[in-house]
Design an enzyme around this catalytic site. Sequence first.
Site, short mmCIF file in Angstrom:
data_model
loop_
_atom_site.label_atom_id
_atom_site.label_comp_id
_atom_site.label_asym_id
_atom_site.label_seq_id
_atom_site.Cartn_x
_atom_site.Cartn_y
_atom_site.Cartn_z
N LYS A 11 0.92 -0.93 0.25
CA LYS A 11 -0.11 0.04 0.34
C LYS A 11 0.73 1.28 -0.41
O LYS A 11 2.01 1.30 0.24
CB LYS A 11 -1.13 -0.25 1.60
N ASP A 138 -1.84 -1.50 10.96
CA ASP A 138 -2.30 -1.22 9.08
C ASP A 138 -3.64 -2.54 8.14
O ASP A 138 -3.54 -2.40 7.65
CB ASP A 138 -1.48 -1.14 8.23
#
Length: 283
Positions: A11, A138
């Site tokens: 990401k 995350d």
Amino acid sequence: MYSITLFSPAKINLFLKVIDKRIDGFHNLASLFQTISLGDFLHFSRNDQEDRDFLTCTNSSIPIDQSNLILKAANLFRKKTGIKLYIKVHLEKHIPNEAGLGGGSSNAATTLWALNLLSNSTISQDLLAIWSAEIGSDIPFFFSLGTAFVTGRGEFFQNLPSLDLKSFSVIKPKFGLSTSAVFKNLKLDCLNNTDANFEQLAVEIAKGYYKFFNDLEISAFELKPELKKIKENLQNLGFNNVTMSGSGTSFFCFGDPTIHISDDYFRVEVSTKRRTSTSEWYK
Ligand code: C5P
């Protein structure tokens, strides 16, 4: 289903605003997270012979002991479900470590998805996401569709329409930075104090208004002054929107892919990546 290979995307944070420090020591964030085409491959099979998981990796610098988030995710799945399923995992590593690209977190989310399949369970992704926050801030994001506005310490996400960035570069020096060190060094009073509406900003960026920033850059640049120079060098070479991802040390930037940079850097051309629906994993 007894064996399965899954893609585990990295990401980037298109913007990352640190809101405040919480009493539990974590920081509240507002961030636009986006999965990209850079990723690892994880090969899973059931380990029906032994009561233990078995992890191997193409990269010998990655720990394969219980500190690896893949094994933490397998433990978490067994603890939450009571299902005694052990796995063998081979991790084909492409996402650099200590890069701010969420490699370990993505691997953990991918493992939870795989265990759900390998055990023929039908645990909802919402529940897998909630569980996953226990082992890393995350991880829940990877249960989004790939473009999401993220809040809290990172564990809350809201899906946004797909953001289609066709070709940009991810560049990282050899050295890395630890997330906790970057947050620890952060001086909140040095950040831009603003009452901007970040949810609105995320929506605008998803529509094509490219205003990228990262509040963690100042702290990372203090810890590694070379990193600030690298950002400036990339800008001088002609890259634009050069922005650090997460707690660093990678940058994403836009520009001619033929621009020459030193071979000392990890460099890859990527595009944004998205799941088409919650019934499929990233491919
Ligand atoms: O949750 P995760 O293990 O990724 O966090 C690593 C460290 O980064 C935490 O121990 C904390 O020090 C810091 N952190 C933070 N605020 C966040 C996320 C992480 O301060 N939102």
